[in-house]
Design an enzyme around this catalytic site. Structure first.
Site, mmCIF file in Angstrom:
data_model
loop_
_atom_site.group_PDB
_atom_site.id
_atom_site.type_symbol
_atom_site.label_atom_id
_atom_site.label_comp_id
_atom_site.label_asym_id
_atom_site.label_seq_id
_atom_site.Cartn_x
_atom_site.Cartn_y
_atom_site.Cartn_z
ATOM 1 N N LYS A 124 0.810 -1.217 0.000
ATOM 2 C CA LYS A 124 0.000 0.000 0.000
ATOM 3 C C LYS A 124 0.837 1.259 0.000
ATOM 4 C CE LYS A 124 -4.462 -1.416 1.763
ATOM 5 N NZ LYS A 124 -5.531 -1.158 2.719
ATOM 6 N N LYS B 61 -7.114 -9.590 -7.936
ATOM 7 C CA LYS B 61 -8.287 -9.599 -7.084
ATOM 8 C C LYS B 61 -9.334 -8.597 -7.567
ATOM 9 C CE LYS B 61 -8.899 -9.465 -2.362
ATOM 10 N NZ LYS B 61 -8.541 -9.396 -0.934
ATOM 11 N N LYS C 23 -12.199 -2.456 -5.656
ATOM 12 C CA LYS C 23 -12.906 -1.198 -5.878
ATOM 13 C C LYS C 23 -12.018 -0.188 -6.576
ATOM 14 C CE LYS C 23 -11.413 0.837 -1.603
ATOM 15 N NZ LYS C 23 -10.836 -0.070 -0.660
#
Ligand code: TRP
Length: 339
Positions: free
Chosen positions: A115, A199, A202
Protein backbone atom coordinates in the site's frame (compact mmCIF):
# COMPACT_ATOMS: atom_id res chain seq x y z
CA UNK A 1 -24.47 -19.36 26.10
CA UNK A 2 -21.54 -19.08 23.67
CA UNK A 3 -17.97 -19.82 24.65
CA UNK A 4 -16.51 -18.76 21.34
CA UNK A 5 -16.55 -15.31 19.90
CA UNK A 6 -16.15 -14.15 16.32
CA UNK A 7 -14.99 -10.67 15.38
CA UNK A 8 -14.59 -9.30 11.90
CA UNK A 9 -14.36 -5.91 10.28
CA UNK A 10 -15.06 -4.37 6.90
CA UNK A 11 -13.67 -0.98 5.88
CA UNK A 12 -16.11 1.71 4.75
CA UNK A 13 -14.04 2.75 1.75
CA UNK A 14 -15.77 2.57 -1.59
CA UNK A 15 -18.56 0.64 -3.19
CA UNK A 16 -19.09 -2.89 -2.01
CA UNK A 17 -18.69 -5.54 -4.65
CA UNK A 18 -19.10 -9.27 -5.17
CA UNK A 19 -15.66 -9.90 -3.68
CA UNK A 20 -16.69 -8.27 -0.39
CA UNK A 21 -19.91 -10.26 -0.41
CA UNK A 22 -18.60 -13.75 -1.23
CA UNK A 23 -15.24 -13.27 0.47
CA UNK A 24 -16.53 -11.81 3.71
CA UNK A 25 -20.17 -10.92 4.30
CA UNK A 26 -21.72 -14.22 3.13
CA UNK A 27 -19.36 -16.08 5.49
CA UNK A 28 -20.39 -13.81 8.35
CA UNK A 29 -24.03 -14.71 7.74
CA UNK A 30 -23.18 -18.43 7.83
CA UNK A 31 -21.26 -18.01 11.08
CA UNK A 32 -24.12 -16.09 12.65
CA UNK A 33 -26.60 -18.76 11.61
CA UNK A 34 -24.45 -21.60 12.94
CA UNK A 35 -25.21 -20.26 16.43
CA UNK A 36 -22.00 -21.58 17.97
CA UNK A 37 -20.36 -18.18 18.12
CA UNK A 38 -21.23 -14.84 19.57
CA UNK A 39 -20.61 -12.60 16.56
CA UNK A 40 -19.38 -9.02 16.41
CA UNK A 41 -19.33 -7.38 12.98
CA UNK A 42 -17.72 -4.00 12.84
CA UNK A 43 -17.60 -1.23 10.28
CA UNK A 44 -13.98 -0.21 10.79
CA UNK A 45 -14.06 3.54 10.25
CA UNK A 46 -10.90 4.11 12.30
CA UNK A 47 -9.06 1.88 9.85
CA UNK A 48 -10.54 3.76 6.90
CA UNK A 49 -8.91 7.07 7.84
CA UNK A 50 -5.39 5.61 7.59
CA UNK A 51 -5.87 6.94 4.04
CA UNK A 52 -7.62 10.32 3.75
CA UNK A 53 -11.40 10.06 3.46
CA UNK A 54 -13.79 12.83 2.60
CA UNK A 55 -15.83 13.21 5.83
CA UNK A 56 -19.30 13.09 4.32
CA UNK A 57 -18.31 10.19 2.05
CA UNK A 58 -16.96 8.32 5.10
CA UNK A 59 -20.29 8.70 6.88
CA UNK A 60 -22.19 7.57 3.80
CA UNK A 61 -19.95 4.55 3.30
CA UNK A 62 -20.15 3.58 6.96
CA UNK A 63 -23.92 3.37 6.56
CA UNK A 64 -23.53 1.53 3.28
CA UNK A 65 -21.50 -1.25 4.89
CA UNK A 66 -24.06 -1.57 7.68
CA UNK A 67 -26.83 -1.71 5.07
CA UNK A 68 -24.95 -4.41 3.14
CA UNK A 69 -24.57 -6.48 6.31
CA UNK A 70 -28.27 -6.26 7.11
CA UNK A 71 -29.44 -6.76 3.52
CA UNK A 72 -27.25 -9.88 3.30
CA UNK A 73 -28.80 -11.45 6.40
CA UNK A 74 -26.88 -10.17 9.42
CA UNK A 75 -29.53 -9.79 12.10
CA UNK A 76 -28.59 -6.90 14.40
CA UNK A 77 -30.48 -8.53 17.27
CA UNK A 78 -28.55 -11.78 17.08
CA UNK A 79 -25.18 -10.38 16.01
CA UNK A 80 -23.57 -7.22 17.31
CA UNK A 81 -23.33 -4.83 14.37
CA UNK A 82 -21.58 -1.54 15.10
CA UNK A 83 -19.16 1.15 13.99
CA UNK A 84 -15.64 1.04 15.37
CA UNK A 85 -15.49 4.71 16.38
CA UNK A 86 -18.57 4.11 18.55
CA UNK A 87 -16.52 2.08 21.04
CA UNK A 88 -13.59 4.08 22.44
CA UNK A 89 -11.78 0.93 23.62
CA UNK A 90 -10.49 0.19 20.10
CA UNK A 91 -8.31 3.30 20.05
CA UNK A 92 -7.35 2.90 23.71
CA UNK A 93 -6.16 -0.69 23.36
CA UNK A 94 -4.46 0.12 20.04
CA UNK A 95 -2.26 2.64 21.83
CA UNK A 96 -1.18 0.03 24.34
CA UNK A 97 -0.44 -2.39 21.50
CA UNK A 98 1.64 0.31 19.78
CA UNK A 99 3.82 -0.05 22.86
CA UNK A 100 3.79 -3.86 22.87
CA UNK A 101 4.34 -4.76 19.20
CA UNK A 102 7.88 -4.28 17.87
CA UNK A 103 8.89 -2.07 14.95
CA UNK A 104 10.51 -5.07 13.28
CA UNK A 105 7.22 -6.98 13.30
CA UNK A 106 5.39 -4.18 11.53
CA UNK A 107 8.24 -3.69 9.06
CA UNK A 108 7.53 -7.20 7.80
CA UNK A 109 3.88 -6.55 6.92
CA UNK A 110 3.50 -7.15 3.19
CA UNK A 111 0.24 -5.22 2.96
CA UNK A 112 1.95 -2.07 4.21
CA UNK A 113 4.72 -2.52 1.67
CA UNK A 114 2.15 -2.91 -1.11
CA UNK A 115 0.00 0.00 0.00
CA UNK A 116 2.82 2.44 0.68
CA UNK A 117 4.84 1.49 -2.41
CA UNK A 118 7.39 4.11 -3.39
CA UNK A 119 5.60 6.70 -1.30
CA UNK A 120 6.72 5.32 2.07
CA UNK A 121 7.85 8.66 3.47
CA UNK A 122 4.53 10.21 2.74
CA UNK A 123 1.92 7.76 4.05
CA UNK A 124 0.26 8.25 7.44
CA UNK A 125 1.75 6.82 10.61
CA UNK A 126 -1.66 5.22 11.08
CA UNK A 127 -1.24 3.14 7.93
CA UNK A 128 1.94 1.68 9.38
CA UNK A 129 0.37 1.02 12.80
CA UNK A 130 -2.84 -0.35 11.23
CA UNK A 131 -2.14 -3.97 12.26
CA UNK A 132 -1.96 -2.93 15.90
CA UNK A 133 -5.42 -1.39 15.65
CA UNK A 134 -6.64 -4.60 14.05
CA UNK A 135 -5.13 -6.63 16.93
CA UNK A 136 -6.93 -4.29 19.33
CA UNK A 137 -10.25 -4.80 17.51
CA UNK A 138 -9.99 -8.51 18.02
CA UNK A 139 -8.49 -8.72 21.49
CA UNK A 140 -10.69 -5.99 22.99
CA UNK A 141 -13.36 -8.70 22.96
CA UNK A 142 -11.00 -11.66 23.42
CA UNK A 143 -12.36 -12.97 20.13
CA UNK A 144 -11.37 -16.60 19.52
CA UNK A 145 -12.07 -16.72 15.78
CA UNK A 146 -11.72 -14.21 12.98
CA UNK A 147 -13.13 -14.87 9.50
CA UNK A 148 -10.73 -13.21 7.07
CA UNK A 149 -9.38 -13.56 3.58
CA UNK A 150 -5.92 -14.91 2.80
CA UNK A 151 -4.57 -11.38 2.56
CA UNK A 152 -5.24 -10.79 6.27
CA UNK A 153 -3.49 -13.90 7.59
CA UNK A 154 -0.26 -12.08 8.30
CA UNK A 155 -2.11 -9.47 10.34
CA UNK A 156 -3.69 -12.24 12.35
CA UNK A 157 -0.29 -13.76 13.06
CA UNK A 158 0.79 -10.37 14.35
CA UNK A 159 -2.32 -10.32 16.54
CA UNK A 160 -1.24 -13.64 18.06
CA UNK A 161 2.32 -12.38 18.59
CA UNK A 162 1.00 -9.27 20.30
CA UNK A 163 -1.35 -11.31 22.50
CA UNK A 164 1.50 -13.59 23.47
CA UNK A 165 3.91 -10.76 24.24
CA UNK A 166 1.32 -8.95 26.33
CA UNK A 167 0.53 -12.15 28.25
CA UNK A 168 4.25 -12.64 28.80
CA UNK A 169 5.23 -9.09 29.66
CA UNK A 170 2.46 -8.75 32.21
CA UNK A 171 2.58 -12.26 33.61
CA UNK A 172 -0.88 -13.36 32.67
CA UNK A 173 -0.39 -16.48 30.52
CA UNK A 174 -3.98 -17.02 29.43
CA UNK A 175 -5.27 -13.47 29.43
CA UNK A 176 -5.52 -12.84 25.68
CA UNK A 177 -6.50 -15.85 23.56
CA UNK A 178 -4.45 -16.86 20.53
CA UNK A 179 -7.05 -16.06 17.93
CA UNK A 180 -7.58 -18.46 15.02
CA UNK A 181 -8.37 -17.39 11.46
CA UNK A 182 -11.45 -18.88 9.83
CA UNK A 183 -10.72 -19.03 6.14
CA UNK A 184 -13.60 -20.76 4.51
CA UNK A 185 -16.09 -20.58 1.72
CA UNK A 186 -15.54 -21.65 -1.87
CA UNK A 187 -14.73 -18.17 -3.18
CA UNK A 188 -12.77 -16.38 -0.48
CA UNK A 189 -10.86 -14.75 -3.32
CA UNK A 190 -13.01 -13.37 -6.09
CA UNK A 191 -10.89 -12.20 -9.02
CA UNK A 192 -11.36 -9.39 -11.55
CA UNK A 193 -13.67 -10.16 -14.48
CA UNK A 194 -11.08 -8.61 -16.80
CA UNK A 195 -7.99 -10.35 -15.44
CA UNK A 196 -8.33 -13.61 -13.51
CA UNK A 197 -4.96 -13.15 -11.82
CA UNK A 198 -5.93 -9.92 -10.03
CA UNK A 199 -8.29 -9.60 -7.08
CA UNK A 200 -11.67 -7.97 -7.73
CA UNK A 201 -11.16 -4.51 -6.33
CA UNK A 202 -12.91 -1.20 -5.88
CA UNK A 203 -9.80 0.61 -7.09
CA UNK A 204 -9.61 -1.07 -10.51
CA UNK A 205 -10.53 1.66 -13.05
CA UNK A 206 -12.73 -0.52 -15.28
CA UNK A 207 -16.30 -0.97 -14.00
CA UNK A 208 -16.37 -4.17 -16.06
CA UNK A 209 -13.84 -5.73 -13.70
CA UNK A 210 -16.33 -6.02 -10.85
CA UNK A 211 -19.96 -6.61 -9.90
CA UNK A 212 -21.18 -4.02 -7.40
CA UNK A 213 -23.84 -5.01 -4.88
CA UNK A 214 -25.86 -2.07 -6.21
CA UNK A 215 -25.75 -3.24 -9.86
CA UNK A 216 -29.03 -3.76 -11.70
CA UNK A 217 -29.92 -7.02 -13.46
CA UNK A 218 -28.98 -5.43 -16.80
CA UNK A 219 -25.60 -4.27 -15.53
CA UNK A 220 -24.85 -7.74 -14.15
CA UNK A 221 -25.84 -9.39 -17.44
CA UNK A 222 -23.72 -6.94 -19.41
CA UNK A 223 -20.64 -7.37 -17.22
CA UNK A 224 -20.82 -11.16 -17.18
CA UNK A 225 -21.35 -11.30 -20.94
CA UNK A 226 -18.22 -9.21 -21.42
CA UNK A 227 -16.20 -11.03 -18.75
CA UNK A 228 -12.93 -12.35 -20.14
CA UNK A 229 -12.73 -16.08 -20.92
CA UNK A 230 -10.76 -18.33 -23.23
CA UNK A 231 -11.89 -20.14 -26.40
CA UNK A 232 -11.99 -23.67 -24.93
CA UNK A 233 -15.21 -25.19 -23.56
CA UNK A 234 -15.41 -25.76 -19.80
CA UNK A 235 -13.57 -28.85 -18.55
CA UNK A 236 -15.40 -31.56 -16.62
CA UNK A 237 -12.69 -31.85 -13.96
CA UNK A 238 -10.93 -29.32 -11.72
CA UNK A 239 -7.54 -30.25 -13.22
CA UNK A 240 -8.73 -28.85 -16.54
CA UNK A 241 -8.92 -25.36 -15.01
CA UNK A 242 -5.15 -25.17 -14.54
CA UNK A 243 -3.69 -22.15 -16.30
CA UNK A 244 -7.20 -20.81 -17.05
CA UNK A 245 -7.55 -18.14 -14.40
CA UNK A 246 -10.68 -16.51 -15.82
CA UNK A 247 -12.52 -19.82 -16.24
CA UNK A 248 -11.52 -20.84 -12.75
CA UNK A 249 -12.77 -17.55 -11.32
CA UNK A 250 -16.21 -17.77 -12.98
CA UNK A 251 -16.61 -21.40 -11.88
CA UNK A 252 -15.71 -20.58 -8.32
CA UNK A 253 -18.08 -17.58 -8.28
CA UNK A 254 -20.86 -19.86 -9.56
CA UNK A 255 -20.11 -22.46 -6.89
CA UNK A 256 -20.06 -19.82 -4.13
CA UNK A 257 -23.32 -18.25 -5.27
CA UNK A 258 -25.17 -21.56 -5.30
CA UNK A 259 -23.27 -22.81 -2.23
CA UNK A 260 -22.02 -25.90 -4.03
CA UNK A 261 -18.51 -26.80 -5.17
CA UNK A 262 -16.43 -26.26 -8.31
CA UNK A 263 -16.62 -30.05 -8.89
CA UNK A 264 -20.40 -29.91 -8.93
CA UNK A 265 -20.41 -26.94 -11.29
CA UNK A 266 -18.04 -28.67 -13.71
CA UNK A 267 -19.99 -31.91 -13.55
CA UNK A 268 -22.92 -29.91 -14.84
CA UNK A 269 -21.24 -27.57 -17.37
CA UNK A 270 -18.18 -29.60 -18.45
CA UNK A 271 -17.90 -29.74 -22.26
CA UNK A 272 -20.26 -26.77 -22.74
CA UNK A 273 -19.21 -23.42 -24.09
CA UNK A 274 -19.01 -20.21 -22.08
CA UNK A 275 -22.13 -18.62 -23.52
CA UNK A 276 -24.33 -21.36 -22.01
CA UNK A 277 -22.48 -21.21 -18.72
CA UNK A 278 -22.53 -17.41 -18.59
CA UNK A 279 -26.27 -17.18 -19.06
CA UNK A 280 -26.80 -19.60 -16.15
CA UNK A 281 -24.33 -17.53 -14.13
CA UNK A 282 -26.24 -14.32 -14.89
CA UNK A 283 -29.52 -15.87 -13.71
CA UNK A 284 -27.95 -17.12 -10.50
CA UNK A 285 -26.15 -13.87 -9.79
CA UNK A 286 -29.17 -11.70 -10.47
CA UNK A 287 -31.25 -13.89 -8.14
CA UNK A 288 -28.70 -13.64 -5.34
CA UNK A 289 -27.35 -10.09 -5.68
CA UNK A 290 -30.17 -7.85 -6.96
CA UNK A 291 -32.41 -8.39 -3.88
CA UNK A 292 -29.47 -7.42 -1.65
CA UNK A 293 -28.85 -4.24 -3.64
CA UNK A 294 -32.54 -3.37 -3.54
CA UNK A 295 -32.75 -3.87 0.22
CA UNK A 296 -29.57 -1.81 0.71
CA UNK A 297 -31.13 1.03 -1.23
CA UNK A 298 -34.23 0.95 0.99
CA UNK A 299 -32.15 0.90 4.16
CA UNK A 300 -29.98 3.80 2.97
CA UNK A 301 -33.10 5.90 2.50
CA UNK A 302 -33.37 6.02 6.30
CA UNK A 303 -29.87 6.82 7.60
CA UNK A 304 -31.22 7.61 11.07
CA UNK A 305 -32.45 4.05 11.40
CA UNK A 306 -29.05 2.64 10.40
CA UNK A 307 -27.28 4.97 12.84
CA UNK A 308 -29.53 3.81 15.66
CA UNK A 309 -28.79 0.17 14.86
CA UNK A 310 -25.04 0.82 14.88
CA UNK A 311 -25.12 2.84 18.10
CA UNK A 312 -27.18 0.11 19.80
CA UNK A 313 -24.59 -2.41 18.64
CA UNK A 314 -21.82 -0.15 19.93
CA UNK A 315 -23.41 -0.08 23.38
CA UNK A 316 -23.53 -3.89 23.47
CA UNK A 317 -19.94 -4.16 22.21
CA UNK A 318 -18.81 -1.59 24.78
CA UNK A 319 -20.38 -3.65 27.57
CA UNK A 320 -18.17 -6.61 26.59
CA UNK A 321 -15.07 -4.45 26.08
CA UNK A 322 -15.17 -2.42 29.28
CA UNK A 323 -14.25 -5.09 31.84
CA UNK A 324 -11.55 -6.47 29.51
CA UNK A 325 -10.03 -3.03 29.00
CA UNK A 326 -10.25 -2.33 32.74
CA UNK A 327 -8.22 -5.46 33.39
CA UNK A 328 -5.68 -4.43 30.74
CA UNK A 329 -5.31 -0.99 32.39
CA UNK A 330 -4.82 -2.63 35.74
CA UNK A 331 -2.21 -5.08 34.44
CA UNK A 332 -0.30 -2.34 32.63
CA UNK A 333 -0.15 -0.36 35.86
CA UNK A 334 -2.55 2.52 35.27
CA UNK A 335 -4.34 3.89 38.32
CA UNK A 336 -7.54 2.17 39.33
CA UNK A 337 -10.66 4.34 39.03
CA UNK A 338 -11.59 5.96 42.34
CA UNK A 339 -14.87 4.99 43.93
N1 TRP B 1 -7.90 -5.27 7.87
C1 TRP B 1 -9.16 -5.80 7.44
C2 TRP B 1 -9.29 -5.59 5.92
O1 TRP B 1 -8.72 -4.67 5.37
C3 TRP B 1 -10.32 -5.13 8.13
C4 TRP B 1 -10.26 -5.33 9.60
C5 TRP B 1 -9.98 -4.39 10.53
C6 TRP B 1 -10.47 -6.55 10.28
N2 TRP B 1 -10.03 -4.93 11.79
C7 TRP B 1 -10.32 -6.26 11.66
C8 TRP B 1 -10.76 -7.85 9.88
C9 TRP B 1 -10.43 -7.25 12.63
C10 TRP B 1 -10.86 -8.84 10.85
C11 TRP B 1 -10.71 -8.54 12.21
O2 TRP B 1 -9.98 -6.34 5.28
Amino acid sequence: MFNQRVFSGVQPTGNLHLGNYLGAIANFVRLQNRQTFECLFCVVDLHAITVFQDPSELRRQTREVAAAFIASGIDPDRSILFHQSGVPGHAQLAWIFNCVARLGWLNRMTQFKEKSGKDRENVSVGLFAYPNLMAADILLYKATHVPVGEDQKQHLELTRDTAQKFNNDFNCPDFFPLTEPLIEGPATRVMSLRDGTKKMSKSEPSEFSRINLSDSADEIADKIRKARTDPEPLPSEIAGLAGRAEAQNLVSIFAALEESTAEAVLARFGGQNFSTFKSALVDLMVARIVPIGTRMGQLLNDPGHLDRIMWQGAARADAIARPILAEVYDRVGFLAPIA
